[in-house]
Design an enzyme around this catalytic site. Structure first.
Site, PDB file in Angstrom:
ATOM      1  N   ASP A  13       0.815  -1.221   0.000  1.00 12.69           N
ATOM      2  CA  ASP A  13       0.000   0.000   0.000  1.00 12.69           C
ATOM      3  C   ASP A  13       0.849   1.272   0.000  1.00 12.69           C
ATOM      4  OD1 ASP A  13      -2.270  -1.666   0.249  1.00 12.69           O
ATOM      5  OD2 ASP A  13      -1.991  -1.717   2.422  1.00 12.69           O
ATOM      6  N   LYS A  16       2.378   2.280  -4.982  1.00 11.32           N
ATOM      7  CA  LYS A  16       3.249   1.842  -6.090  1.00 11.32           C
ATOM      8  C   LYS A  16       2.608   2.140  -7.438  1.00 11.32           C
ATOM      9  CE  LYS A  16       3.023  -2.308  -4.409  1.00 11.32           C
ATOM     10  NZ  LYS A  16       2.585  -2.056  -3.043  1.00 11.32           N
ATOM     11  N   GLY A  40      -4.401  -4.214  -4.590  1.00 17.31           N
ATOM     12  CA  GLY A  40      -5.385  -3.211  -5.008  1.00 17.31           C
ATOM     13  C   GLY A  40      -4.603  -1.983  -5.416  1.00 17.31           C
ATOM     14  N   HIS A  41      -4.323  -1.862  -6.705  1.00 23.20           N
ATOM     15  CA  HIS A  41      -3.453  -0.780  -7.185  1.00 23.20           C
ATOM     16  C   HIS A  41      -4.292   0.389  -7.706  1.00 23.20           C
ATOM     17  CE1 HIS A  41       0.221  -3.645  -7.707  1.00 23.20           C
ATOM     18  NE2 HIS A  41      -0.181  -3.503  -6.463  1.00 23.20           N
ATOM     19  N   GLN A 224       2.245  -5.834  -3.206  1.00 25.33           N
ATOM     20  CA  GLN A 224       2.553  -5.919  -1.768  1.00 25.33           C
ATOM     21  C   GLN A 224       3.882  -5.194  -1.480  1.00 25.33           C
ATOM     22  OE1 GLN A 224       1.574  -9.289  -3.275  1.00 25.33           O
ATOM     23  NE2 GLN A 224      -0.423  -8.376  -3.024  1.00 25.33           N
TER      24      GLN A 224
END
Ligand code: IMP
Length: 424
Positions: A13, A16, A40-41, A224
């Site tokens: 988180d 990225k 979750g990007h 991650q």
């Protein structure tokens, strides 16, 4: 031509995707190499938010080729939903999204086993995303996983799926006390995925090798973060893949000699979602304040993230195990209103000060962070676009992070929009 890996350098988180989106402007290929739909990007362009779970964030640019490598575990339902959702929002993936034949599938029983195992563990649960990631990687390591290449052969797929569901039912019923899954229902529901997925499947090692030989810019998008790495993270409170830069080669089938640069993304403070050690964690009102200012809620599960000060020990560790060539410091603006900002420079353990990250979670539970205090800059940074225009105190703070990690700061993010990115 350049080959760049972007990795999360804390507990995930770190924003990225925002950095990947920014760098993707200069790349021709954007590649995911590990993890799955646990990621979750989030990318925000001109106020519009897009959240990616499996598809590389580079898909936002119409001409980029996006790749899902063999190291990723692919949930076909999540993938198709994501493709559909993108189509609805005017982003077409046809002819430019490719998936490795060797990638393993995440099946419904993986998700059920993940959730049942977490419940079974009770207070010792990992706090997983429940997306079936651990069980899918376990099947891969146990050599019973189902790969994309199997999905494309109905007879092989049916047989493997039937065997695996029967095995999963043993666990679900006998160990976890759940209802068994219906074998035929799942086979029927998934058999059709061959036609849906086939157009995207290819040998991505060949694709990337050719791209490299033709001088294309390739960007690897990690998921991650280093401290969630199965080998180097806070085991067992980790994810089930290698999340560090080295995994980009294994997760795609390219050699380490191809790689030019590794960019580590770090927040200007630290967060963690899920259970496990977090030495600089803050509690109470102050943690709540950072959570609210930083919008610290999971993009995949919506869970509130645990918040704390910047931890120089994990940052230095992450720089070492990733071989970071530069840093992207994100969410600097979240600290804009703070009078004082703390940075952890070591861990007090008995009468010793540890500066190397300890491997043992029991040690991590009994250390006390050693802090230095920095004066806050107390000025808004969200509209700043040049490094030299940042407040002096913010620059000193960034310089200290760079010193602690022995890694130069190359990018600073001062807001969630693509525009709010500064080159140092
Ligand atoms: P899993 O990857 O779902 O098995 O979860 C294992 C651990 O990794 C849990 O602590 C999750 O909260 C954490 N985790 C997994 N994916 C992400 C992510 O994308 N961001 C932050 N934490 C994650």
């Amino acid at each position: 031509m350049s080959v760049t890996i972007v990795v999360g350098s804390q507990w995930g988180d770190e924003a990225k995707a925002k950095i990947v989106d920014y760098l993707a402007a200069d790349a021709e290929y954007v590649v995911r190499f590990q993890g799955g739909a646990n990621a979750g990007h989030t990318v925000i362009v001109k106020g519009k938010e897009f959240i990616f779970h499996l598809i590389p964030a580079g898909i936002m640019y119409p001409e980029k080729i996006c790749i899902i490598g063999n190291g990723v575990v692919v949930d076909p339902v999540a993938l198709m939903d994501e493709i559909e959702e993108l189509k609805k929002r005017g982003i077409d993936v046809e002819g430019r999204l490719f998936i490795s034949q060797k990638a393993h599938l995440v099946m419904p029983y993986h998700k059920m086993l993940d959730q049942a195992s977490e419940k079974h563990k009770g207070k010792n649960s990992i706090g997983t995303t429940g997306r079936g990631i651990g069980p899918a990687y376990r099947d891969k390591a146990a050599r019973v996983g189902i790969r994309i290449v199997d999905l494309l052969n109905r007879d092989v797929f049916r047989e493997k799926l039937q065997t695996n569901i029967r095995d999963a039912n043993e666990f679900l019923t006998k160990i976890y006390g759940n209802e068994p899954l219906k074998v035929d229902e799942i086979v029927d529901a998934y058999i059709e995925f061959d036609r849906k997925i086939d157009p995207y499947v290819t040998d991505i090692s060949v694709l990337l090798h050719d791209a490299y030989k033709n001088g294309k810019n390739i960007l690897f998008e990690g998921a991650q973060g280093a401290l969630l790495d199965i080998d180097h993270g806070t085991y067992p409170y980790v994810t089930s893949s290698n999340t560090i830069a080295g995994a980009a080669c294994i997760g795609t089938g390219i050699g380490p000699t191809y790689v030019d640069e590794v960019i580590g993304v770090m927040k200007a403070y630290t967060t963690r979602v899920g259970n496990g050690p977090f030495p600089t964690e803050l509690e109470g009102e102050f943690a709540e304040k950072i959570r609210e200012m930083g919008g610290e809620y999971g993009a995949t599960t919506g869970r509130p993230r645990r918040c704390g000060w910047f931890d120089g020990v994990i940052a230095q560790y992450s720089s070492r195990i990733n071989g970071l060539s530069s840093l992207a410091i994100t969410k600097l603006d979240v600290l804009d209103s703070l009078q004082e900002i703390k940075v952890c420079t070591g861990y007090r353990y008995g009468d010793r000060i540890l500066t190397n990250f300890p491997v043992d979670c029991d040690v991590l539970d009994s250390i006390e962070p050693v802090y230095e205090t920095h004066p806050g800059w107390m000025k808004p940074t969200t509209n700043i676009r040049r490094y030299e225009d940042l407040p002096e105190k913010a620059k000193s703070y960034l310089a200290r992070i760079s010193e602690l990690t022995d890694t130069p700061v190359a990018f600073v993010s001062v807001g969630s929009d693509r525009e709010q990115t500064i080159r140092a």
